[in-house]
Enzyme design. Structure first.
Site, PDB file in Angstrom:
ATOM      1  N   ASP A 132       0.874  -1.177   0.000  1.00  0.00           N
ATOM      2  CA  ASP A 132       0.000   0.000   0.000  1.00  0.00           C
ATOM      3  C   ASP A 132       0.907   1.222   0.000  1.00  0.00           C
ATOM      4  O   ASP A 132       1.988   1.167  -0.582  1.00  0.00           O
ATOM      5  CB  ASP A 132      -0.947  -0.029   1.208  1.00  0.00           C
TER       6      ASP A 132
ATOM      7  N   HIS B 270       1.352   1.979  -3.295  1.00  0.00           N
ATOM      8  CA  HIS B 270       0.285   2.763  -3.915  1.00  0.00           C
ATOM      9  C   HIS B 270       0.730   4.204  -4.126  1.00  0.00           C
ATOM     10  O   HIS B 270       0.240   4.880  -5.024  1.00  0.00           O
ATOM     11  CB  HIS B 270      -0.980   2.725  -3.058  1.00  0.00           C
TER      12      HIS B 270
END
Length: 547
Positions: free
Chosen positions: A288, A322
């Protein structure tokens, strides 16, 4: 005359960001007595089978009570349950050592904790500490959270072989067979709204049936002062790897932080409501966001009222994530006075990622970024977005992005603000889009300066609901040039020295009836076929092009 005055005011406002740049903070450092206690002397066994929870915690407590020192984890594979740090202790993990946390969920009790910016019941963190001072984890060994035992996995992130192997290992899948969960308890938690979030009258017992779903972050230090994390590899967390919360004088140095790329909520470090922070010479490769700044979610974050401030991030690398450097989306307590220098993002979904949404509130301001390299960015190189929707930045197979419903709402304490960002010397080789800025109709993103940017991307620049944007010396090598620059309801936009590399069909598309004072100057337009197009109420006189 009015347009000229407005432009002058905008430029003065942008230049004042540097003039008002605060002094960089001095981060206080830890110090320990040289006395060393080897965990093996207290009965620990590094055979990968013996559970060392009691021995490790006994060593930490003993050293702290004696006034401090070093707790040594020597060569070996050290299986353990939760480790609780104490003041004045340096937990030193040797190069030949692996600290492996147990995958037996019964070793982790439900405790009062915090999840994505709100108070919540969660399983006990593998490493934790609260209200401590002068603590460290050092060495060059490995700390492994055994996160695969906890995490759900999306089928779209697996090959067919990987998916079949995962299912055959046990666990359950959801009704659509799209997500694997390690147990029925975990699946049940996923089907509840905000499972584990504290509400009046609830206790840990109320969430016992979904306990497996309440994944812990690997390391959480809460309200601690003078912290050092240095040299170790921290990996395979059930959720976020590192979560300093309401801490002061924190140093992260020469860390390797890893999670599988598909790891749900597998952030690298989330610095939340902290003051005086140094992150340097670290490497992140996670599932992430890589390096993320937070300060609480919605009302809980506003009530806490603790911004993350005085942060220096430098000489660090982010691989898969991300976002490389990220602020938000839980930034309701604000973020300010942050410097990011000399960092590289390689294959991150988005490079510089600033995200929020209505309901958060909070002010993010005085962010100074310099010397950033990016390679193979599948999404935007630089992104400001006030419509964050809590989904992966790149749609997975079968996912559909929700259409944004644009409407102007009243400004309240729930309205977030992004303002005063200075970004300089950015080099991008490969991105889907160069620059994307999208504010709210009622609260534009304000005072963003981007200077000296060399960007090779499929698409160029979008500026939507923004005010006081200055782009200077931006070189764009873009495959899509229809348009190269899209502007929607923006004000006081000054682009100085735009350099399109390729033949450009359309330079500007200006849309909306609220645009004001857009100016292009000192730019090479020799490869531009059509300079501008005006749609949906945009007037031609809002754009001035000067050679």
């Amino acid at each position: 005359m009015k347009q000229t005055a407005a432009m002058l005011f905008s430029l003065l406002s942008l230049s004042s960001v540097w003039a008002q740049e605060p002094a960089r903070p001095t981060i206080q450092q830890v110090s320990f007595p040289k006395d060393t206690t080897n965990i093996a002397t207290l009965g620990a066994k590094g055979d990968g089978q013996f559970l060392n929870t009691e021995a490790i915690n006994k060593a930490i407590t003993s050293v702290s009570q004696k006034g401090g020192g070093v707790v040594l984890v020597p060569a070996g594979l050290w299986l353990t349950g939760p480790i609780e740090m104490k003041s004045n202790v340096n937990l030193h993990v040797s190069r030949e050592a692996i600290v492996l946390f147990s995958d037996n969920f019964d070793h982790y009790k439900l405790v009062e904790s915090n999840w994505e910016g709100e108070p919540a019941w969660r399983n006990q963190n593998p490493i934790s500490g609260k209200n401590l001072e002068n603590i460290a984890i050092t060495g060059s060994g490995i700390i492994d959270g055994n996160g695969g035992a906890w995490r759900m996995v999306k089928r779209s992130k697996m090959t067919e072989t990987q998916w079949k192997n995962l299912i055959s290992s046990g666990g359950v899948v959801d009704e659509k067979a799209n997500i694997w969960y390690p147990s029925e308890s975990s699946l049940s938690g996923a089907q509840q709204k905000k499972a584990g979030v504290m509400r009046p009258g609830t206790t840990a017992a109320d969430f016992s049936d979904v306990k497996d779903y309440l994944r812990p972050n690997l390391l959480v230090f809460t309200s601690c002062k003078k912290i050092l994390l240095e040299g170790v590899t921290i990996q395979n967390s059930p959720a976020w790897n590192l979560h300093p919360l309401m801490c002061q004088d924190l140093t992260l140095r020469k860390l390797l932080v890893r999670n599988p790329w598909y790891a749900q909520n597998g952030d690298g470090v989330d610095i939340e409501s902290c003051k005086n922070v140094l992150v340097e010479d670290c490497t992140f490769d996670v599932g992430d966001d890589g390096i993320c700044i937070k300060s609480g979610r919605d009302k809980a974050g506003r009530d806490r009222g603790m911004p993350t401030e005085n942060v220096i991030i430098r000489n660090s690398i982010v691989y898969h994530a991300h976002g490389g450097f990220v602020i938000g989306s839980e930034m309701s307590g604000g973020a300010r006075n942050i410097w990011v220098d000399d960092c590289s993002f390689i294959g991150t979904d988005i490079g510089l990622r600033f995200k929020t949404t209505r309901g958060r509130g909070g002010v993010v301001e005085n962010i100074f970024i310099n010397n950033i390299n990016m390679v193979d960015i599948p999404g935007e190189a630089i992104l400001f977005d006030m419509y964050y929707a809590a989904v992966d930045p790149l749609p997975l197979i079968g996912d559909k992005k929700q259409e944004i419903k644009v409407q102007k709402l009243p400004v309240t304490e729930e309205t977030p603000r992004f303002q005063n960002f200075v970004i300089r010397n950015v080099h991008v080789n490969g991105a889907d889009k160069g620059i994307f800025v999208r504010g709210l109709p009622e609260m534009n993103i304000k005072n963003i300066s981007i200077e000296n940017a060399n960007i090779f991307a499929k698409k160029g620049i979008d500026i939507i609901e923004a005010e006081g944007i200055q782009l200077k010396n931006v070189k764009l090598n873009s495959k899509s040039s229809n348009p190269l620059v899209y502007i929607h309801n923006a004000k006081n936009i000054h682009i100085d020295g735009l350099m399109p590399v390729n033949a450009t069909d359309l330079l500007f598309r200006v849309e909306g009836d609220e645009n004001k004072n857009i100016q292009l100057s000192k730019s090479d337009l020799s490869k531009v076929k059509q300079q501008s197009e005006f749609t949906n109420g945009a007037k031609k006189n809002v754009l001035t092009i000067k050679k």
